[in-house]
Design a protein around this motif. Structure first.
Motif, PDB file in Angstrom:
ATOM      1  N   ALA A 194      20.601  10.788   5.924  1.00  0.00           N
ATOM      2  CA  ALA A 194      20.471  11.147   4.279  1.00  0.00           C
ATOM      3  C   ALA A 194      21.549  12.002   3.676  1.00  0.00           C
ATOM      4  CB  ALA A 194      18.969  12.067   4.333  1.00  0.00           C
ATOM      5  N   GLY A 195      22.118  12.396   3.921  1.00  0.00           N
ATOM      6  CA  GLY A 195      23.400  13.199   3.880  1.00  0.00           C
ATOM      7  C   GLY A 195      23.482  14.309   3.486  1.00  0.00           C
ATOM      8  N   GLY A 196      22.070  15.220   3.482  1.00  0.00           N
ATOM      9  CA  GLY A 196      21.076  16.171   2.667  1.00  0.00           C
ATOM     10  C   GLY A 196      20.120  15.750   2.518  1.00  0.00           C
ATOM     11  N   LEU A 197      19.633  16.358   1.308  1.00  0.00           N
ATOM     12  CA  LEU A 197      17.901  16.510   1.337  1.00  0.00           C
ATOM     13  C   LEU A 197      17.777  14.768   0.458  1.00  0.00           C
ATOM     14  CD1 LEU A 197      17.258  20.644   1.390  1.00  0.00           C
ATOM     15  CD2 LEU A 197      16.364  19.007   2.711  1.00  0.00           C
ATOM     16  N   ASN A 198      17.617  14.286   0.910  1.00  0.00           N
ATOM     17  CA  ASN A 198      17.232  13.120   0.418  1.00  0.00           C
ATOM     18  C   ASN A 198      15.833  12.168   1.037  1.00  0.00           C
ATOM     19  OD1 ASN A 198      16.514  10.367  -0.258  1.00  0.00           O
ATOM     20  ND2 ASN A 198      18.963   9.666  -0.803  1.00  0.00           N
ATOM     21  N   SER A 199      14.499  13.308   0.280  1.00  0.00           N
ATOM     22  CA  SER A 199      13.442  12.493   0.836  1.00  0.00           C
ATOM     23  C   SER A 199      13.393  11.039   1.212  1.00  0.00           C
ATOM     24  CB  SER A 199      12.470  13.084  -0.274  1.00  0.00           C
ATOM     25  OG  SER A 199      12.588  12.451  -0.837  1.00  0.00           O
ATOM     26  N   ILE A 200      13.851  10.265   0.926  1.00  0.00           N
ATOM     27  CA  ILE A 200      13.673   8.596   0.961  1.00  0.00           C
ATOM     28  C   ILE A 200      14.115   8.561   2.096  1.00  0.00           C
ATOM     29  CG2 ILE A 200      14.522   5.698   0.430  1.00  0.00           C
ATOM     30  CD1 ILE A 200      14.924   7.235  -2.117  1.00  0.00           C
ATOM     31  N   TYR A 201      15.257   8.632   2.475  1.00  0.00           N
ATOM     32  CA  TYR A 201      15.353   8.635   4.341  1.00  0.00           C
ATOM     33  C   TYR A 201      14.282   9.551   5.006  1.00  0.00           C
ATOM     34  CZ  TYR A 201      20.491   7.241   2.828  1.00  0.00           C
ATOM     35  OH  TYR A 201      21.326   6.773   3.159  1.00  0.00           O
ATOM     36  N   PHE A 202      13.462  10.178   4.935  1.00  0.00           N
ATOM     37  CA  PHE A 202      12.516  10.478   6.217  1.00  0.00           C
ATOM     38  C   PHE A 202      11.319   9.582   5.469  1.00  0.00           C
ATOM     39  CE2 PHE A 202      15.639  14.223   5.139  1.00  0.00           C
ATOM     40  CZ  PHE A 202      15.407  15.282   5.628  1.00  0.00           C
ATOM     41  N   HIS A 203      11.414   9.438   4.487  1.00  0.00           N
ATOM     42  CA  HIS A 203       9.682   8.248   4.271  1.00  0.00           C
ATOM     43  C   HIS A 203       9.901   6.654   5.265  1.00  0.00           C
ATOM     44  CE1 HIS A 203       7.520  10.851   1.622  1.00  0.00           C
ATOM     45  NE2 HIS A 203       8.336  11.137   1.197  1.00  0.00           N
ATOM     46  N   VAL A 204      11.266   6.419   4.928  1.00  0.00           N
ATOM     47  CA  VAL A 204      11.485   5.403   5.291  1.00  0.00           C
ATOM     48  C   VAL A 204      11.735   5.236   7.116  1.00  0.00           C
ATOM     49  CG1 VAL A 204      13.705   3.298   5.989  1.00  0.00           C
ATOM     50  CG2 VAL A 204      13.056   4.237   3.769  1.00  0.00           C
ATOM     51  N   SER A 230       0.686  -1.502  -0.015  1.00  0.00           N
ATOM     52  CA  SER A 230       0.076  -0.014  -0.104  1.00  0.00           C
ATOM     53  C   SER A 230       0.563   0.953  -0.241  1.00  0.00           C
ATOM     54  CB  SER A 230      -1.101   0.306   0.974  1.00  0.00           C
ATOM     55  OG  SER A 230      -1.930  -0.898   0.941  1.00  0.00           O
ATOM     56  N   TYR A 231       2.180   1.172   0.213  1.00  0.00           N
ATOM     57  CA  TYR A 231       2.945   2.111   0.391  1.00  0.00           C
ATOM     58  C   TYR A 231       4.029   2.551  -0.003  1.00  0.00           C
ATOM     59  CZ  TYR A 231      -0.153   4.321   4.345  1.00  0.00           C
ATOM     60  OH  TYR A 231      -1.189   4.416   4.971  1.00  0.00           O
ATOM     61  N   SER A 232       4.003   1.599  -0.831  1.00  0.00           N
ATOM     62  CA  SER A 232       5.421   1.117  -1.716  1.00  0.00           C
ATOM     63  C   SER A 232       5.938   2.088  -2.601  1.00  0.00           C
ATOM     64  CB  SER A 232       5.035  -0.118  -2.396  1.00  0.00           C
ATOM     65  OG  SER A 232       4.305  -0.082  -3.405  1.00  0.00           O
ATOM     66  N   ASN A 233       4.550   3.018  -3.080  1.00  0.00           N
ATOM     67  CA  ASN A 233       5.281   4.604  -3.990  1.00  0.00           C
ATOM     68  C   ASN A 233       5.420   5.163  -3.153  1.00  0.00           C
ATOM     69  OD1 ASN A 233       2.331   4.937  -2.756  1.00  0.00           O
ATOM     70  ND2 ASN A 233       1.687   5.364  -5.079  1.00  0.00           N
ATOM     71  N   HIS A 234       5.186   5.122  -1.588  1.00  0.00           N
ATOM     72  CA  HIS A 234       5.509   6.781  -0.788  1.00  0.00           C
ATOM     73  C   HIS A 234       6.876   6.838  -0.749  1.00  0.00           C
ATOM     74  CE1 HIS A 234       6.286   5.772   3.336  1.00  0.00           C
ATOM     75  NE2 HIS A 234       6.068   6.793   3.138  1.00  0.00           N
ATOM     76  N   PHE A 235       7.440   6.333  -0.840  1.00  0.00           N
ATOM     77  CA  PHE A 235       9.188   6.436  -0.579  1.00  0.00           C
ATOM     78  C   PHE A 235       9.405   7.756  -1.323  1.00  0.00           C
ATOM     79  CE2 PHE A 235       8.030   1.992   1.168  1.00  0.00           C
ATOM     80  CZ  PHE A 235       8.371   2.053   2.891  1.00  0.00           C
ATOM     81  N   THR A 236       9.499   7.580  -2.733  1.00  0.00           N
ATOM     82  CA  THR A 236      10.202   8.030  -3.857  1.00  0.00           C
ATOM     83  C   THR A 236       9.489   9.583  -3.904  1.00  0.00           C
ATOM     84  OG1 THR A 236       9.341   7.245  -5.368  1.00  0.00           O
ATOM     85  CG2 THR A 236      10.822   6.317  -5.281  1.00  0.00           C
ATOM     86  N   ASN A 237       7.888   9.718  -3.062  1.00  0.00           N
ATOM     87  CA  ASN A 237       7.951  11.032  -2.873  1.00  0.00           C
ATOM     88  C   ASN A 237       8.604  12.027  -2.828  1.00  0.00           C
ATOM     89  OD1 ASN A 237       5.457   9.775  -3.871  1.00  0.00           O
ATOM     90  ND2 ASN A 237       4.003  10.254  -1.324  1.00  0.00           N
ATOM     91  N   GLY A 238       8.687  13.508  -2.728  1.00  0.00           N
ATOM     92  CA  GLY A 238       9.006  14.144  -2.821  1.00  0.00           C
ATOM     93  C   GLY A 238       8.805  15.603  -1.313  1.00  0.00           C
ATOM     94  N   PHE A 239       9.812  16.203  -1.878  1.00  0.00           N
ATOM     95  CA  PHE A 239       8.779  17.320  -0.730  1.00  0.00           C
ATOM     96  C   PHE A 239       7.661  18.100  -0.326  1.00  0.00           C
ATOM     97  CE2 PHE A 239      13.672  16.788   0.638  1.00  0.00           C
ATOM     98  CZ  PHE A 239      13.421  16.283   1.835  1.00  0.00           C
ATOM     99  N   GLU A 240       6.769  18.518   0.126  1.00  0.00           N
ATOM    100  CA  GLU A 240       5.778  19.416  -0.037  1.00  0.00           C
ATOM    101  C   GLU A 240       5.199  20.642   0.419  1.00  0.00           C
ATOM    102  OE1 GLU A 240       4.204  18.562  -3.570  1.00  0.00           O
ATOM    103  OE2 GLU A 240       5.521  16.582  -3.600  1.00  0.00           O
ATOM    104  N   PHE A 241       4.714  21.303   0.003  1.00  0.00           N
ATOM    105  CA  PHE A 241       4.056  22.309   1.356  1.00  0.00           C
ATOM    106  C   PHE A 241       5.240  23.093   1.770  1.00  0.00           C
ATOM    107  CE2 PHE A 241       0.694  19.501  -0.799  1.00  0.00           C
ATOM    108  CZ  PHE A 241       0.055  20.780  -1.741  1.00  0.00           C
ATOM    109  N   ASP A 242       4.609  22.622   3.144  1.00  0.00           N
ATOM    110  CA  ASP A 242       5.187  22.601   4.632  1.00  0.00           C
ATOM    111  C   ASP A 242       6.350  22.220   4.914  1.00  0.00           C
ATOM    112  OD1 ASP A 242       3.189  24.686   5.010  1.00  0.00           O
ATOM    113  OD2 ASP A 242       1.836  23.674   6.609  1.00  0.00           O
ATOM    114  N   ASP A 243       6.757  20.996   3.895  1.00  0.00           N
ATOM    115  CA  ASP A 243       8.403  20.156   4.262  1.00  0.00           C
ATOM    116  C   ASP A 243       9.100  21.355   3.450  1.00  0.00           C
ATOM    117  OD1 ASP A 243       7.591  18.286   4.261  1.00  0.00           O
ATOM    118  OD2 ASP A 243       6.360  16.917   2.356  1.00  0.00           O
TER     119      ASP A 243
END
Length: 198
Positions: free
Chosen positions: A91-101, A28-41
């Motif tokens: 993440a060593g920077g702004l890599n959204s995958i680390y945040f999602h994991v 169900s959440y498999s496609n959320h890991f590659t979502n970028g930063f949005e809105f208030d992010d």
């Protein structure tokens, strides 16, 4: 009737259902890991220079200005800012995958705690061999419910997910006489308040 009772109480059945629910959750959440930063992010993570140095962690507990670059949306959420800084560091920077994991990992921890909390409630209401099965189904229903999608997919909304995790942990700690005796539930409550005031 006896076969149904055996089915509900078998460890292999419960384990199979738990694995199936976990797989469904991951799918169900498999496609959320590659979502970028949005809105208030953007003002809380992308443009927030304070989270770029892990040494700033103690500062997050001293002033709301470290929350983000938009003064109108600042709040005292030092645990949330700390989680963002830790993910940035890992993440060593702004890599959204680390945040999602990280968010997904804590969501799974919350679901595990919810299973035990619901089981304790069911056992207090009526001792039954089927309580483990029902607790698993209730937790699975909650975990897969679409109402949680925004909280898990939208990075800065981790404040809701993490504070909920802390409150569930607090309820569970309160239900256990040994941990209630030492007021350990207050620790997780305070951590949750540091993620979101409400």
């Amino acid at each position: 009737m006896k076969q149904n009772k055996t089915f509900y109480t078998k460890k292999s059945t419960l384990l199979g259902i738990a694995i199936a629910l976990l797989l469904l959750l991951c799918i169900s959440y498999s496609n959320h890991f590659t979502n970028g930063f949005e809105f208030d992010d953007y003002h809380t993570i992308v443009d927030n220079e304070y989270i770029r140095d892990i040494k700033n962690l103690p500062l997050f507990f001293t002033d709301i200005k470290y929350f983000g670059t938009n003064p109108d949306n600042q709040g005292y959420r030092p645990v949330l800012v700390s989680l963002n800084a830790i993910d940035y560091w890992l993440a060593g920077g702004l890599n959204s995958i680390y945040f999602h994991v990280d968010i997904f990992f804590f969501y799974i921890v919350q679901l595990v705690l919810m299973y035990f909390m619901i089981l304790k409630i069911l056992n207090a209401a009526l001792l039954s061999e089927k309580n483990k099965f029902h607790s698993l189904l209730f937790t699975g229903f909650y975990g897969l419910h679409a109402a949680n999608a925004e909280t898990i997919n939208y990075i800065i909304q981790r404040c809701d997910a993490f504070s909920t995790l802390c409150i569930v942990a607090s309820f569970l700690l309160y239900m256990i006489p040994k941990t209630r005796k030492y007021y350990l539930y207050l620790i997780t409550t305070l951590i949750g308040l540091g993620a979101k005031e409400t």
